[in-house]
Scaffold this active site. Structure first.
Site, mmCIF file in Angstrom:
data_model
loop_
_atom_site.group_PDB
_atom_site.id
_atom_site.type_symbol
_atom_site.label_atom_id
_atom_site.label_comp_id
_atom_site.label_asym_id
_atom_site.label_seq_id
_atom_site.Cartn_x
_atom_site.Cartn_y
_atom_site.Cartn_z
ATOM 1 N N SER A 126 -27.490 -2.139 22.066
ATOM 2 C CA SER A 126 -26.385 -2.476 21.178
ATOM 3 C C SER A 126 -25.795 -3.826 21.565
ATOM 4 C CB SER A 126 -25.307 -1.397 21.337
ATOM 5 O OG SER A 126 -24.101 -1.814 20.756
ATOM 6 N N TYR A 150 -19.404 3.344 26.630
ATOM 7 C CA TYR A 150 -20.571 3.382 25.741
ATOM 8 C C TYR A 150 -21.453 2.157 26.019
ATOM 9 C CZ TYR A 150 -23.223 2.422 21.508
ATOM 10 O OH TYR A 150 -24.224 2.087 20.635
ATOM 11 N N LYS A 154 -25.403 1.779 27.748
ATOM 12 C CA LYS A 154 -26.538 1.043 27.167
ATOM 13 C C LYS A 154 -27.041 -0.009 28.162
ATOM 14 C CE LYS A 154 -26.859 3.033 23.146
ATOM 15 N NZ LYS A 154 -28.055 3.809 22.789
HETATM 16 C C1 UD1 Z 1 -18.235 -0.538 16.700
HETATM 17 C C2 UD1 Z 1 -18.293 -0.275 18.178
HETATM 18 C C3 UD1 Z 1 -19.621 -0.784 18.688
HETATM 19 C C4 UD1 Z 1 -20.765 -0.165 17.935
HETATM 20 C C5 UD1 Z 1 -20.612 -0.450 16.433
HETATM 21 C C6 UD1 Z 1 -21.663 0.245 15.621
HETATM 22 C C7 UD1 Z 1 -15.966 -0.393 18.904
HETATM 23 C C8 UD1 Z 1 -14.938 -1.145 19.694
HETATM 24 N N1 UD1 Z 1 -17.177 -0.933 18.841
HETATM 25 O O1 UD1 Z 1 -18.246 -1.929 16.507
HETATM 26 O O2 UD1 Z 1 -19.726 -0.460 20.057
HETATM 27 O O3 UD1 Z 1 -22.000 -0.691 18.369
HETATM 28 O O4 UD1 Z 1 -19.339 0.034 16.019
HETATM 29 O O5 UD1 Z 1 -21.630 -0.180 14.300
HETATM 30 O O6 UD1 Z 1 -15.703 0.686 18.385
HETATM 31 N N2 UD1 Z 1 -11.950 -1.834 11.112
HETATM 32 C C9 UD1 Z 1 -10.801 -1.660 10.354
HETATM 33 N N3 UD1 Z 1 -10.460 -0.390 9.965
HETATM 34 C C10 UD1 Z 1 -11.214 0.704 10.276
HETATM 35 C C11 UD1 Z 1 -12.388 0.518 11.066
HETATM 36 C C12 UD1 Z 1 -12.722 -0.763 11.459
HETATM 37 O O7 UD1 Z 1 -10.104 -2.613 10.049
HETATM 38 O O8 UD1 Z 1 -10.842 1.840 9.889
HETATM 39 C C13 UD1 Z 1 -12.342 -3.200 11.516
HETATM 40 C C14 UD1 Z 1 -12.463 -3.422 13.007
HETATM 41 O O9 UD1 Z 1 -11.252 -3.823 13.566
HETATM 42 C C15 UD1 Z 1 -13.542 -4.501 13.070
HETATM 43 C C16 UD1 Z 1 -14.425 -4.211 11.845
HETATM 44 O O10 UD1 Z 1 -13.619 -3.433 10.984
HETATM 45 O O11 UD1 Z 1 -12.976 -5.779 12.888
HETATM 46 C C17 UD1 Z 1 -15.682 -3.429 12.185
HETATM 47 O O12 UD1 Z 1 -15.339 -2.265 12.899
HETATM 48 P P1 UD1 Z 1 -16.410 -1.122 13.237
HETATM 49 O O13 UD1 Z 1 -17.157 -0.761 12.012
HETATM 50 O O14 UD1 Z 1 -15.715 -0.042 13.965
HETATM 51 O O15 UD1 Z 1 -17.460 -1.860 14.166
HETATM 52 P P2 UD1 Z 1 -17.222 -2.641 15.565
HETATM 53 O O16 UD1 Z 1 -15.854 -2.460 16.068
HETATM 54 O O17 UD1 Z 1 -17.735 -4.012 15.398
#
Ligand code: UD1
Length: 339
Positions: A126, A150, A154
């Site tokens: 990842s 996590y 990895k």
């Molecule tokens: C997350 C995991 C990462 C994993 C990846 C798989 C974390 C910190 N990281 O990455 O380890 O490999 O998923 O796809 O959890 N967001 C919102 N509202 C929400 C959910 C997310 O605004 O309800 C925003 C987040 O702040 C971020 C973006 O959307 O900026 C993407 O979030 P997310 O889909 O959770 O992925 P990552 O955080 O990049």
């Protein structure tokens, strides 16, 4: 000759899409699965798409006894190891669970492979192994510094694989570092089916669109990005699955240790993804700005050039297709897979 691939976690989100591609590419599959985060229904859906019902063994990757049921009954040529826990928040609350399933599970699997003389291994790593290097475009030489359990799990498995290859270079190993997988099979028959409230952005948006959740919380709009919201390199799961086929082909051509990032090289903000999903679905996505989520980086994406060079692979799909296919899956399966 038809090769037989053991796919651990083969009914999971990325696993199931890869199994479909493997069948289409002429591989025979044996799936190994504990159904802790997936449903048996996926096997039926894979058969609906491909006309082939993959062989399947239920078991725990930490159990030598369970794994023997595979290796004693099939002549396995290669292993793609998807089985693992993947929720960052949960990994902070349950570190031992994460190190047990992800690290111990990989060790038991690799030891079993060694006993049976199987040395071709593709590992689901990842982008989380990178942590925050202080810049946004990651390549494979970006320092490894995971900031959660996590990511640590990895990274540990990566180190174990590097040591394994160093001690015996007849192993052929691919470490695939995924950026943000989203999307679904274009048939809408398989897709991402998170347990409970989705942690990740795309499945959350899809559930708002279909009316399962009232609104999206946007975690922060004061980041130093185009529109203040977080930017990620979303990759269509169909492209990601294809990357595994290319990795297997490369491993098969000569023993090697291959480490590549799998992403598009582009990045999309939270609000851009909301807009793209509204366009794909014709539905309004209600959202509210909320505080930043702890541990989130403002923006990151991959430099995709090494994957092209080493695997001859690059992504084909953009954000519009990722949203359209997610929407098709969500509409056909508003509550995920039936039990
Ligand atoms: C997350 C995991 C990462 C994993 C990846 C798989 C974390 C910190 N990281 O990455 O380890 O490999 O998923 O796809 O959890 N967001 C919102 N509202 C929400 C959910 C997310 O605004 O309800 C925003 C987040 O702040 C971020 C973006 O959307 O900026 C993407 O979030 P997310 O889909 O959770 O992925 P990552 O955080 O990049």
């Amino acid at each position: 000759m038809q090769k037989t691939v053991l796919v651990t976690g083969g009914t999971g989100y990325i696993g199931s899409h890869t199994v479909v591609k493997l069948i289409e590419a002429g591989y025979k599959n044996v799936l190994f699965e504990d159904f802790s985060n997936s449903k048996p229904k996926v096997l039926e859906r894979i058969e609906q798409i491909t006309g082939v019902r993959p062989a399947f063994v239920q078991g725990d990757v930490r159990s030598l006894e369970d794994l023997k049921k595979v290796f004693d009954n099939w002549k396995i040529d290669s292993v793609i190891h998807f089985a693992g826990k993947k929720a960052v928040g949960e990994s902070e609350r349950e570190p031992l669970l994460y190190f047990s399933v992800n690290v111990e599970g990989s060790i038991v699997l690799l030891n079993t492979m060694k006993d049976y003389g199987v040395k071709e291994f593709v590992f689901s790593s990842s982008a989380t192994v990178y942590g925050d290097p202080g810049y946004d475009e990651f390549d494979e030489s970006t320092p490894l510094a995971p900031i959660n359990n996590y990511g640590l799990s990895k990274w540990m498995v990566e180190e174990i694989l590097r040591a394994t290859y160093k001690a015996d270079p007849t192993w052929s190993i691919a470490l695939l570092r995924y950026f943000n997988p989203v999307g679904a099979h274009p048939s809408g028959l398989i897709g991402e089916d998170p347990n409970g409230i989705p942690n990740n952005l795309m499945p959350f948006i899809a559930q708002v669109a279909v009316g399962k959740r009232e609104k999206l919380m946007v975690f922060g709009n004061d980041y130093p990005t185009r529109d203040g919201t977080g930017c990620r390199d979303y990759i269509h799961v169909q492209d990601l699955a294809e990357g595994h086929i290319k990795a297997l082909e490369a491993l098969n051509s000569k023993p090697q240790l291959l480490t590549v990032n799998l992403g598009t090289g582009n990045n999309t903000s939270v609000l851009e993804l909301v807009k793209a999903f509204e366009k794909a679905s014709g539905r309004k996505i209600n959202y509210e700005i909320a505080p930043r989520r702890a541990g989130d980086k403002a923006a990151y994406w991959t430099n995709p050039s090494l994957a092209l060079k080493l695997l001859g692979w690059k992504t084909k799909f953009g954000i519009d297709e990722m949203c359209a296919d997610t929407w098709k899956w969500q509409q056909l399966n508003p509550n995920g897979y039936p039990d």
